[in-house]
Design an enzyme around this catalytic site. Structure first.
Site, mmCIF file in Angstrom:
data_model
loop_
_atom_site.group_PDB
_atom_site.id
_atom_site.type_symbol
_atom_site.label_atom_id
_atom_site.label_comp_id
_atom_site.label_asym_id
_atom_site.label_seq_id
_atom_site.Cartn_x
_atom_site.Cartn_y
_atom_site.Cartn_z
ATOM 1 N N TYR A 18 4.465 12.717 0.160
ATOM 2 C CA TYR A 18 5.360 13.015 0.895
ATOM 3 C C TYR A 18 5.792 12.060 1.848
ATOM 4 O O TYR A 18 4.822 11.297 2.549
ATOM 5 C CB TYR A 18 4.714 14.411 1.683
ATOM 6 N N GLU B 215 13.797 13.914 5.415
ATOM 7 C CA GLU B 215 12.429 14.294 4.574
ATOM 8 C C GLU B 215 12.853 13.883 3.247
ATOM 9 O O GLU B 215 13.657 14.258 2.544
ATOM 10 C CB GLU B 215 12.473 15.695 4.727
#
Length: 395
Positions: A119, A205
């Site tokens: 992530y 993101e």
């Protein structure tokens, strides 16, 4: 302003970031069969394009496709079948609420053999006013669960300079990377940092950022949000805005220079000033009810803007009563009171309304409200006003 995944990826390609080839479709799947011959596969990945996270773990309202908004398929025939089942269907995720969102756009992408998921995101840390990277070796669909149950697996890294996005060598050990992978990550972070600044982004993101079987990093998903306050200098990005993804009431409010966010409660709120709006919502919660909205009229809470605010609140069938909390400054409270009374009469607004004034000519405003002979009451103290509006909502 949020961008779709396919839009974010097209932008990031310009920064020469590692992305898979893909094709995008809006409202129809014309050329899909031809395009599949140009995309490496099988497998392929069919992705619903909506402004909400958790697409893969979501479900469609039409039950002929309930495998989620992101599906891996292994034949050209199956790609067409799955894409057709997604298009014009309604996808429900954790972020859409029960009403879901209609899928008008589809992305079909090459498959990838994944060795490891990470992530990575960039955003502004409000405490330090610095650009911050959030990174974890546990990326993918369960990142929210990781944040809740294993927060130690998520690392926050502040950048000291928005021209140089330096990451320390200890990150290599934290993420368990070899030297080549670590060098790849440094290049990716620098390119993302450059994109963040140049795009006036509020968030970028990448979830997941994956290592494939050959040891190469690939941005498998990408989300970009642009700072609304910077759109005046991002005219090309503004063209990418998808109004169909935006709440109609929120859009109407923004077109009238107001900030509105629909919530799930029963107490309508109308306030001038974001901080005052937050305090108003908090005190409603203190007395056991939930606010139905965040509505900031801004500094010029005149009659026309107040009328627009009432219209927006009135269109929400969940609202049982309304709390207006106004601080009079340049616009005096008695002037705002006249605007409130006129707006309620013109709209034939039937819900009970409690008004709390502070500031210039507050006492005069309260007198006008309490002598109006309509469904209005003005209370000086915010605590008492909140108690009263909750009591009225129960009736």
């Amino acid at each position: 302003m949020n961008l779709h995944e396919y839009q974010a990826k097209e932008i990031l390609r310009k920064y020469k970031l590692p992305l898979l080839s893909s094709k995008f479709y809006e409202n129809n799947l014309i050329n899909l069969e031809t395009d599949l011959k140009l995309l490496k596969g099988p497998p392929w990945v069919v992705k619903s394009q909506i402004h909400a996270g958790g697409r893969g773990a979501g479900y469609f309202k039409n039950k002929f496709n309930n495998k989620g908004g992101v599906q891996i398929v292994n034949s050209a025939h199956e790609v067409k079948k799955v894409a057709n089942s997604m298009l014009n269907n309604t996808l429900v995720t954790k972020q859409t609420g029960k009403q879901g969102k209609k899928v008008n756009r589809i992305l079909v992408e090459e498959g990838c053999k994944i060795k490891k998921e990470y992530y990575l995101s960039l955003l502004i840390d409000r405490t330090t006013s610095k650009l911050m990277m959030i990174v974890s070796s546990s990326g993918g669909v369960d990142i929210e669960s990781v944040a809740e149950k294993n927060p130690e697996k998520i690392k926050n890294i502040l950048f000291q300079d928005i021209k140089s996005f330096y990451i320390k060598d200890d990150l290599r050990k934290i993420l368990d990377l070899n030297e080549d992978q670590y060098q790849q990550l440094k290049i990716i972070v620098n390119k993302l940092g450059k994109a963040f600044v140049e795009l006036d982004a509020s968030t970028i993101e990448i979830n997941p950022l994956v290592l494939d079987e050959s040891g190469k990093f690939i941005l498998l998903d990408a989300k970009i949000s642009i700072d609304d306050n910077a759109l005046f200098r991002q005219s090309e990005l503004l063209k990418l805005r998808d109004l169909s993804e935006e709440n109609e009431l929120e859009l109407e409010a923004s077109e009238n220079n107001m900030n509105y966010i629909k919530l799930e409660g029963q107490i309508g709120c109308m306030v001038n000033g974001a901080g005052l709006a937050m305090a108003t919502m908090d005190i409603i919660k203190e007395f056991g009810k939930e606010p139905a909205n965040f509505l900031d009229l801004g500094g010029t809470a005149n009659k026309e803007r107040t009328k627009k605010g009432f219209k927006i609140i009135q269109s929400d069938s969940n609202v049982k009563s309304v709390l207006i909390n106004i601080f009079g400054g340049i616009i005096h409270c008695d002037m705002i009171a006249k605007g409130i009374i006129e707006a309620i009469n013109e709209l034939n607004f039937k819900l009970p309304v409690v008004v709390r004034f502070q500031g210039t000519n507050a006492s005069e405003g309260r007198k006008l409200i309490n002598n109006s002979n309509i469904n209005l009451i003005s209370i000086d103290d915010l605590t008492e006003a909140a108690k009263k509006v909750v009591e009225l909502s129960n009736k």
